[in-house]
Every structure is written in C-alpha cells, then in structure tokens.
Design a protein around this motif. Structure first.
Motif, PDB file in Angstrom:
ATOM      1  N   PRO A 242      38.753  26.647  38.084  1.00  0.00           N
ATOM      2  CA  PRO A 242      39.227  27.346  39.279  1.00  0.00           C
ATOM      3  C   PRO A 242      40.757  27.258  39.365  1.00  0.00           C
ATOM      4  O   PRO A 242      41.335  26.228  39.007  1.00  0.00           O
ATOM      5  CB  PRO A 242      38.574  26.573  40.435  1.00  0.00           C
ATOM      6  CG  PRO A 242      37.378  25.919  39.824  1.00  0.00           C
ATOM      7  CD  PRO A 242      37.741  25.624  38.400  1.00  0.00           C
ATOM      8  N   GLY A 243      41.376  28.329  39.801  1.00  0.00           N
ATOM      9  CA  GLY A 243      42.844  28.342  39.906  1.00  0.00           C
ATOM     10  C   GLY A 243      43.505  28.982  38.708  1.00  0.00           C
ATOM     11  O   GLY A 243      44.653  29.430  38.794  1.00  0.00           O
ATOM     12  N   ALA A 244      42.783  29.043  37.574  1.00  0.00           N
ATOM     13  CA  ALA A 244      43.348  29.709  36.393  1.00  0.00           C
ATOM     14  C   ALA A 244      43.413  31.223  36.667  1.00  0.00           C
ATOM     15  O   ALA A 244      42.846  31.716  37.650  1.00  0.00           O
ATOM     16  CB  ALA A 244      42.489  29.429  35.162  1.00  0.00           C
TER      17      ALA A 244
ATOM     18  N   ARG B 281      34.043  32.120  40.774  1.00  0.00           N
ATOM     19  CA  ARG B 281      34.207  30.759  40.237  1.00  0.00           C
ATOM     20  C   ARG B 281      35.546  30.138  40.677  1.00  0.00           C
ATOM     21  O   ARG B 281      35.844  28.989  40.383  1.00  0.00           O
ATOM     22  CB  ARG B 281      34.137  30.876  38.704  1.00  0.00           C
ATOM     23  CG  ARG B 281      34.247  29.637  37.911  1.00  0.00           C
ATOM     24  CD  ARG B 281      32.956  28.819  37.892  1.00  0.00           C
ATOM     25  NE  ARG B 281      33.263  27.481  37.407  1.00  0.00           N
ATOM     26  CZ  ARG B 281      33.377  27.153  36.145  1.00  0.00           C
ATOM     27  NH1 ARG B 281      33.084  28.025  35.206  1.00  0.00           N
ATOM     28  NH2 ARG B 281      33.718  25.931  35.790  1.00  0.00           N
ATOM     29  N   GLY B 282      36.378  30.927  41.349  1.00  0.00           N
ATOM     30  CA  GLY B 282      37.639  30.397  41.872  1.00  0.00           C
ATOM     31  C   GLY B 282      38.854  30.777  41.043  1.00  0.00           C
ATOM     32  O   GLY B 282      39.963  30.281  41.296  1.00  0.00           O
ATOM     33  N   LEU B 283      38.678  31.675  40.041  1.00  0.00           N
ATOM     34  CA  LEU B 283      39.846  32.122  39.268  1.00  0.00           C
ATOM     35  C   LEU B 283      40.560  33.237  40.030  1.00  0.00           C
ATOM     36  O   LEU B 283      39.950  33.940  40.843  1.00  0.00           O
ATOM     37  CB  LEU B 283      39.439  32.616  37.880  1.00  0.00           C
ATOM     38  CG  LEU B 283      39.207  31.484  36.867  1.00  0.00           C
ATOM     39  CD1 LEU B 283      37.810  30.907  37.022  1.00  0.00           C
ATOM     40  CD2 LEU B 283      39.425  31.966  35.441  1.00  0.00           C
ATOM     41  N   ARG B 284      41.854  33.392  39.780  1.00  0.00           N
ATOM     42  CA  ARG B 284      42.613  34.497  40.363  1.00  0.00           C
ATOM     43  C   ARG B 284      42.529  35.666  39.381  1.00  0.00           C
ATOM     44  O   ARG B 284      42.814  35.474  38.193  1.00  0.00           O
ATOM     45  CB  ARG B 284      44.064  34.065  40.590  1.00  0.00           C
ATOM     46  CG  ARG B 284      44.162  32.953  41.654  1.00  0.00           C
ATOM     47  CD  ARG B 284      45.497  32.281  41.658  1.00  0.00           C
ATOM     48  NE  ARG B 284      45.798  31.697  40.376  1.00  0.00           N
ATOM     49  CZ  ARG B 284      46.886  31.975  39.670  1.00  0.00           C
ATOM     50  NH1 ARG B 284      47.788  32.803  40.115  1.00  0.00           N
ATOM     51  NH2 ARG B 284      47.086  31.394  38.513  1.00  0.00           N
ATOM     52  N   CYS B 285      42.091  36.823  39.855  1.00  0.00           N
ATOM     53  CA  CYS B 285      41.763  37.915  38.921  1.00  0.00           C
ATOM     54  C   CYS B 285      42.614  39.166  39.161  1.00  0.00           C
ATOM     55  O   CYS B 285      42.873  39.535  40.302  1.00  0.00           O
ATOM     56  CB  CYS B 285      40.294  38.284  39.044  1.00  0.00           C
ATOM     57  SG  CYS B 285      39.200  36.925  38.561  1.00  0.00           S
ATOM     58  N   ALA B 286      43.006  39.797  38.075  1.00  0.00           N
ATOM     59  CA  ALA B 286      43.818  41.020  38.153  1.00  0.00           C
ATOM     60  C   ALA B 286      43.633  41.807  36.852  1.00  0.00           C
ATOM     61  O   ALA B 286      42.923  41.368  35.937  1.00  0.00           O
ATOM     62  CB  ALA B 286      45.289  40.657  38.357  1.00  0.00           C
TER      63      ALA B 286
END
Ligand SMILES: NC(=O)c1ccc[n+]([C@@H]2O[C@H](COP(=O)([O-])OP(=O)(O)OC[C@H]3O[C@@H](n4cnc5c(N)ncnc54)[C@H](OP(=O)(O)O)[C@@H]3O)[C@@H](O)[C@H]2O)c1
Length: 287
Positions: free
Chosen positions: A88-90, A110-115
């Motif tokens: 998470p955070g990745a 899952r807590g990832l930052r997505c773009a």
C-alpha cells in the motif's frame, strides 16, 4: 532513487524502463513478461533489473508499470493485487491511451495510488524510440497525488506531461487515432484517386500538398487554411469529382469528409452555394 517494476516489458515497457534508468533517478528492479525468455531479453535491453518468471517473483518496488496489452491490464492488476510484495502507498500505472486508471481498481483497493501515463508516441522500434522519445507529450490521468509523481517521471524520461480531465480519455484517444490512423486512410484515398487520374508519381505529388496544408493548419488553424472547391462554393467541381470516384468506399469517404469540410467553410459561403453543396454532398448521395 525510486525503484520501478515492469509487468509487460514489450514495445513500450522496455523503452520506458530504459529511459527511466538512463535518467539516473530510477532503478529498474524486476521485469515480468509472459515468457521468461522475453523478460530476460527486456532486462538485457534495459541494462538493469531481474527477469522474473511470475508476478510472485517480483521484488518490492515504489512504482509498478503495467505495460501489458490493454485487454490484459484489468486481469494482471487483479493478479498483482494478490501478491505480498505489492505494498500500500506504492504507485501503480498503465500506459493505455483509451482506458482510464480505473482499470487498476484491484490495486487501488489494496491501497496503491493509481494513474495512467500515455505517451502520444509510436514505439515501433525500441532503439529508435529511446533515441527519439524526448519532447513526447504524455497524457496523465488518475489519482491526483499519483499524477504529480508521474509528472516527474514523464519529465525525467524527456516527456512533456499534461493532465486529462476525468472522463476525457476515449475522446483524447479518438483524436490521436483520427490524427494518425485516419491520416493514413486519407493518404491512401488521395493516392488511389491520383492513380485513377493517370499520375505515375502519386505519393510525391500528394505528399508535397499534404505537408504544405498541414503546416498551414498548424500555423494559422484549420479553418483559415481551408482552400479548394468547397471553400469557393464551386458545386460543379464537386460534382465532377463525384463522377469519377473509383469505388463506393472512395465515394462515401469523399462525401463524409466533404460534409465536414462544408461545415468549416459555411461561414464564408453565400446561402445559395451552401445549399447546393449540402445537397450534392448529402448522405443519400453516396448510394
Ligand atoms: N506500442 C506503442 O506504440 C504504444 C504507444 C502508447 C501506448 N501503448 C500502450 O502500452 C501498453 C503496452 O503496449 P505494447 O505495444 O508495448 O504491447 P506489446 O509490445 O505487445 O508488449 C506487451 C508485453 O506484455 C507482456 N504480457 C502480456 N500479458 C502478460 C501477463 N499476463 N503477464 C505479464 N506480462 C504480460 C508481453 O509478454 P511477452 O513478451 O512474453 O509476450 C509483452 O512483453 C498498452 O497499454 C498500449 O496501449 C503502446
């Protein structure tokens, strides 16, 4: 220095990886393709990283690029979200032009930052792409914080980042498709017509005019650059063209683009000319 994993180091993925590595700001950690041989070849091209035979073999990383074909992004994101090393955070991103970052939903949950980061560039030949990528415009879309980080990545690899409004991706990608693919269809049609007229060197003839027209359009805008029979209200010439269309497809394309051209020319035309041209170019006329 940030670590970067690539899932799908194909035409685009391996070039982005090498450019990121060359910038000195990223270390390529792991590469996973469908086949281990392909992953090993990508590692050799990038000059860094570990070829991984499966998603579970990939090391932890700050950034994850899913550069698999568009149709596989959702499935790979779901599989990746189940891997323990995905923290998470990745940051997770894909490079599709038509699809939004929402495709990475399982990773976002899952807590990832997505773009997404889409370079408006053709990665046909890898070495050539590395050498000519600088100055490429890169469209960013997705989570705000992730876009800020991808803006830095885009600049680090020589790109010119810009943001897309939410929901803008399909129209943005359609614009690129019209500008690139349809330009080729247009070139082929002009070539076919010139050959039908007996011109032996069709491509140099239409190429010179196409270049000049494009330069004018980019400099003064498409409307101001418009010349020719429709802009002059010359319905007889349009009728002469329609009489020699070599195929139903050529005729239909001429009529459709003629109507689009007429819309641009309309403000400068006399009402009578506009009406006659509209009738000549009407959709029913392509039967
Ligand atoms: N190519 C371009 O000019 C271009 C331009 C802008 C954006 N894009 C975008 O970039 C993305 C990739 O396109 P591309 O042209 O680079 O595709 P590509 O050359 O076909 O490469 C796709 C890569 O994904 C790998 N792959 C496929 N399924 C996989 C899976 N389930 N797990 C792990 N790896 C998998 C393939 O592995 P193998 O090598 O083992 O088959 C291959 O290395 C797409 O989203 C596309 O829209 C491409």
């Amino acid at each position: 220095m940030k670590t970067l994993n690539i899932v799908g180091a194909g035409r685009l993925g391996k070039v982005i990886a090498r450019l990121a590595r060359n910038s000195g700001r990223y270390r390529v950690a792991g590469i996973c393709n469908r086949s281990p041989e392909s992953a090993a070849a990508a590692v050799a091209f990038v000059g860094e990283g570990r070829a991984c035979a499966s998603l579970s073999a990939l090391p932890a990383a700050d950034m994850w690029l899913l550069a698999v074909p568009d149709a596989a992004i959702g499935r790979v994101a779901a599989e990746l979200a189940m891997q323990a090393r995905v923290a998470p955070g990745a940051l997770a991103f894909h490079a599709s032009g038509a699809c939004e970052a929402a495709l990475l939903g399982p990773l976002a949950r899952r807590g990832l930052r997505c773009a997404s980061l889409h370079p408006a560039f053709s990665f046909a030949d890898a070495e050539r792409a590395v050498a000519t990528f600088a100055g490429t415009r890169c469209a960013l879309e997705g989570e705000a914080d992730a876009c800020v980080e991808l803006e830095s990545l885009a600049r680090d690899i020589g790109g010119l980042p810009f943001r897309l409004a939410p929901g803008g991706k399909p129209a943005y990608h359609a614009a690129l498709c019209v500008a690139s693919n349809y330009l080729l269809a247009l070139t082929a049609l002009a070539q076919e017509l010139a050959c039908a007229g007996g011109v032996e060197q069709a491509l140099p003839l239409i190429g010179a005019l196409m270049r000049q027209t494009l330069e004018n359009a980019l400099e003064i805008g498409p409307q101001a650059a418009l010349t020719g029979p429709i802009a002059r209200g010359d319905v007889q010439t349009v009728a002469r063209h329609l009489a020699v269309m070599p195929s139903p497809m050529a005729r239909a394309t001429y009529l459709a683009l003629g109507r689009a051209t007429l819309e641009m020319a309309a403000p400068g035309l006399a009402p009578d000319d506009l009406e006659r041209l509209a009738a000549e170019l009407a959709p029913g006329a392509d039967a």
